[in-house]
Structure formats: structure tokens, C-alpha cells
Write a protein that holds these residues in place. Structure first.
Motif, short mmCIF file in Angstrom:
data_model
loop_
_atom_site.label_atom_id
_atom_site.label_comp_id
_atom_site.label_asym_id
_atom_site.label_seq_id
_atom_site.Cartn_x
_atom_site.Cartn_y
_atom_site.Cartn_z
N GLY A 40 0.77 -1.22 0.00
CA GLY A 40 0.00 0.00 0.00
C GLY A 40 0.81 1.28 0.00
N TYR A 280 -14.23 4.71 6.07
CA TYR A 280 -13.98 3.43 5.39
C TYR A 280 -13.94 3.59 3.88
CZ TYR A 280 -19.15 3.00 4.99
OH TYR A 280 -20.47 3.20 4.71
N GLY A 281 -14.48 4.70 3.35
CA GLY A 281 -14.33 4.98 1.93
C GLY A 281 -12.91 5.34 1.55
N ASP A 282 -12.07 5.58 2.53
CA ASP A 282 -10.65 5.82 2.32
C ASP A 282 -9.82 4.58 2.61
OD1 ASP A 282 -10.88 8.78 1.91
OD2 ASP A 282 -11.67 8.66 3.96
N GLY A 283 -10.47 3.57 3.18
CA GLY A 283 -9.78 2.35 3.54
C GLY A 283 -9.56 2.17 5.02
N THR A 358 -2.50 -2.14 3.28
CA THR A 358 -2.86 -2.40 1.87
C THR A 358 -4.26 -1.91 1.55
OG1 THR A 358 -3.70 -4.64 2.38
CG2 THR A 358 -1.37 -4.44 1.75
N GLY A 359 -5.05 -1.59 2.57
CA GLY A 359 -6.44 -1.19 2.35
C GLY A 359 -6.65 0.28 2.07
N ILE A 360 -5.61 1.11 2.21
CA ILE A 360 -5.78 2.53 1.95
C ILE A 360 -6.02 2.74 0.46
CG2 ILE A 360 -4.69 4.80 2.09
CD1 ILE A 360 -5.63 3.58 4.75
N LEU A 361 -7.12 3.37 0.13
CA LEU A 361 -7.63 3.41 -1.24
C LEU A 361 -6.99 4.53 -2.06
CD1 LEU A 361 -11.33 2.61 -0.39
CD2 LEU A 361 -9.65 1.09 -1.44
N PRO A 362 -7.10 4.45 -3.38
CA PRO A 362 -6.43 5.44 -4.24
C PRO A 362 -6.87 6.88 -4.02
CG PRO A 362 -7.02 3.49 -5.51
CD PRO A 362 -7.66 3.33 -4.16
N ARG A 363 -8.06 7.10 -3.49
CA ARG A 363 -8.47 8.50 -3.34
C ARG A 363 -7.67 9.20 -2.24
NH1 ARG A 363 -14.36 9.82 -0.68
NH2 ARG A 363 -14.06 8.96 1.40
#
Length: 372
Positions: A40, A280-283, A358-363
Motif C-alpha cells: 500500500g 472506510y471509503g478511504d480504507g 494495503t487497504g488505503i484506497l487510491p483517493r
């Protein structure tokens, strides 16, 4: 004004952690595991920071899970050797393996057959995976010797041949199963006079007898301690990712008032609640319990209420100076000097650091701090 959430990646800390792995490995070579986009953190940026070390200190190879990850590194300008830890998934991938100059693991008979039928211009270095007790990938130990002999006799892959396996319990205090796996692999290596690659992060940190010819530090490179019980070496790890945001709103609540969905958290006293731009939309893990630690202005406090898609709420009652714009660190290093371990946060989420990182999202923007 941009949303204040970002993931700061300290490439100097990454280099420090890799240097620690090399120090612990002694005479063993240390492949840097950067699969899953460097856990991540950004595989190309992390690989470039390590590849630009002086020749005697840089990784002799990087490790990824699959061909697509290796292609991304090559496209990003990474020239070092790269090993595919799961090998190929289709025989036709061998042409790309050869073209990109990759190394590969083999763990199944179909992979061996495809490799032996292929005719590369020069041998492809092969790591033969043995199932010593993890029971995921690899040849059973009683079959591995015959496979080794076939590979060793083939000009296709006689170069760089070694044995690898993966420990199921190297992180645990109880070492009985670990020792069983180690004994199995060391006996096989003696029989074949073969080099070994066994040690993952916990074995690199805690089991020097397992280091062999190569070690495979992974999550430790990113500052996470994988050991069930920390030791002197793991205390020297430095956090690479800091997940940083700010307070965007403040609410004053009377005793008994609830916060968030389903009112899970209720104020036991008159309370100040801070709303943080992260969800959680960010991970960030939705399963974070009330009491999950955060740093506000460098001081420890805790999540109060369920995590929402774009926001979470924290208890500011004992940090009266906190207000809109105050720094919040979800894990990592505060500008005030305090550090919150991602491993501690993971325990409150009933998970492990790997899933958080690893869960942190692309945004969520990544901002890289260059190494010193």
C-alpha cells in the motif's frame, strides 16, 4: 481547499528498515518484498528509493506476487532483478518473464512442465517452492527432490536454482511448528546441496537459524512488527506510512448523548467530539472499536462511535486546545513527535497491520518524503 487526509510515506524510514533487515541477515542476501503495491505504500516509489542506495547496500532483488506487478516496476524504471513469488499463472506468460528478465517461483507440476518445454535465449532463474507445512503452495517434501533434479538438469532453468518455503508460525512465541518446518527444509537442502530462502519478516527478525542464503523481509520494511512478542530488533523498526488528517468539525455533547450510526458510543460525561476527515471509503477499517487510539495534536485519544464512509469521530474532551484544523494521526508519526503503531490500531480493529496498510484506497493522496 483540498480534503486534509493523506498518507505520508517516509522513504528514509523504508531505507532504515531495509538496512536493519540486511544487518540481521548477516551473510544472507535480502530480497525486498514489494508486492501489493509495496503493502500500500507505492511499489515504484519504494523500489526506486531502495534501488538508489549505494551498490553494496541496495537490494539484490525485489519480490512481487505476479507478472503485472513486475511489469509496473519495469515501466517505472526499476532495473533490479525481480522474482515472481507465485510464478506464472498461464504458460504464455513465460515470454514476458524472459523479456523482462524476471526470476520465478515454481510451485506446481504444470508450471514445471511449461518451463521445461519453453526455450528461452538464456536460463530463467527458478526458486522451487516446497510445502513444508503452510499447505498453500508448493511441492510436498517427498516430491521436491525429484522436481529439483529435473530442473537442475534442464538448461532452461539451471541458473539461480534454490529452494524456498514459507513459515506458518514464525511470528509466534511457541516455536514447535516453526521448528518442524525448518528441520524439514534444512534436511532437504542438505540432501540436495541446495541454497535456501525461508525467512519472512518474523523469521528475519527472530530466527537467525532460518536465514539461509536469502531472507524475504516484507511487512517489516514498512515499520510493522509482525512478532507476537516484540524483541530488540523489532523495536528498531520505524513507521513508513503516516495516515494524517485534521479535525473538520467539533460538537459539544451532554452526558448520555450518542454519536454516530446506531448510537454505539454514548457520552458518559459532558464531552467534546471531533469529526475527522477519514472513513472506510478511504480504507480505514469500519470495524474499529470504540477506544481505538488516535493522536490529536500529538496526544492520545480514541475513536468514539462507528466509522462512517468519509468521516470518523474522536473524543476531544481531554484535549481542550483541539479545534478545527488540528492534526489527527490515525497511525504513524505526529508532527509533535508522538508515534502510534499501525499494529496497535490493527488489534483494536480485530485485524492485522497488513490489511490496514494495503487497504488505503487510491483517493487518499500519497506524499513521499525523500530519503536523507
Amino acid at each position: 481547499m483540498a480534503r486534509p487526509l493523506l498518507a505520508e510515506i517516509d522513504l528514509g524510514a523504508l531505507r532504515h528498515n531495509y538496512s536493519l533487515a540486511r544487518e540481521l541477515a548477516g551473510d544472507s542476501r535480502a530480497v525486498a518484498v514489494i508486492k501489493a503495491d509495496a503493502y500500500g505504500h507505492g511499489a515504484v516509489a519504494c523500489a526506486a528509493a531502495l534501488e538508489s542506495l549505494p551498490a553494496e547496500r541496495r537490494p539484490p532483488a525485489f519480490a512481487v506476487a505476479c507478472l503485472e506487478e513486475a511489469e509496473a516496476l519495469r515501466e517505472g524504471g526499476i532495473e533490479s532483478s525481480i522474482v515472481l513469488l507465485e510464478g506464472i499463472f498461464e504458460p504464455h506468460e513465460l515470454a514476458r518473464v524472459e523479456a523482462l528478465g524476471l526470476w520465478m517461483a515454481v510451485h506446481s507440476e504444470w508450471q514445471v512442465s511449461a518451463l521445461l518445454a519453453y526455450r528461452p535465449a538464456k536460463p530463467i532463474p527458478v526458486w522451487l517452492k516446497v510445502d513444508s507445512g503452510m499447505h498453500r503452495l508448493g511441492f510436498p517434501p517427498d516430491q521436491a527432490a525429484a522436481v529439483w533434479e529435473r530442473l537442475a538438469a534442464a538448461p532452461t532453468c539451471a541458473t539461480g536454482l534454490l529452494l524456498m518455503s514459507h513459515f506458518a508460525t514464525a511470528d509466534a512465541v511457541d516455536s514447535k511448528y516453526f521448528q518442524r518446518q525448518l528441520d524439514c527444509m534444512q534436511a532437504l537442502a542438505r540432501r540436495l546441496d541446495a541454497p535456501l530462502c525461508l525467512a519472512n519478516s518474523p523469521a528475519t527478525l527472530a530466527w537467525p537459524e532460518a536465514h539461509g542464503a536469502w531472507v524475504r523481509p516484507g511487512v517489516m520494511l514498512y515499520g510493522s512488527d509482525p512478532l507476537e512478542r516484540a524483541n530488540e530488533a523489532s523495536h528498531r523498526l520505524e513507521p513508513v506510512m503516516t495516515l494524517r488528517s485534521e479535525i473538520i468539525a467539533v460538537r459539544d455533547l451532554a452526558a448520555g448523548e450518542p454519536v454516530g450510526y446506531a448510537g454505539r458510543w454514548q457520552a458518559s460525561r459532558p464531552s467534546r467530539i471531533g469529526v475527522v476527515a477519514c472513513g472506510y471509503g478511504d480504507g480505514y477499517d469500519r470495524h474499529a472499536a470504540d477506544g481505538t487510539p488516535v493522536l490529536v495534536a500529538g496526544q492520545r485519544t480514541a475513536i468514539a462511535g462507528k466509522v462512517s464512509m468519509d468521516m470518523l469521530t474522536v473524543d476531544l474532551t481531554d484535549i481542550p486546545e483541539a479545534d478545527i484544523g488540528t492534526e489527527v494521526v490515525l497511525w504513524g508519526r505526529s508532527r509533535h513527535g508522538a508515534v502510534l503503531s499501525v499494529d496497535e490500531v490493527a488489534r483494536h480493529c480485530d485485524t492485522i497491520s497488513y490489511t490496514l496498510l494495503t487497504g488505503i484506497l487510491p483517493r487518499v493522496p500519497r506524499r513521499y518524503t525523500p530519503p536523507a
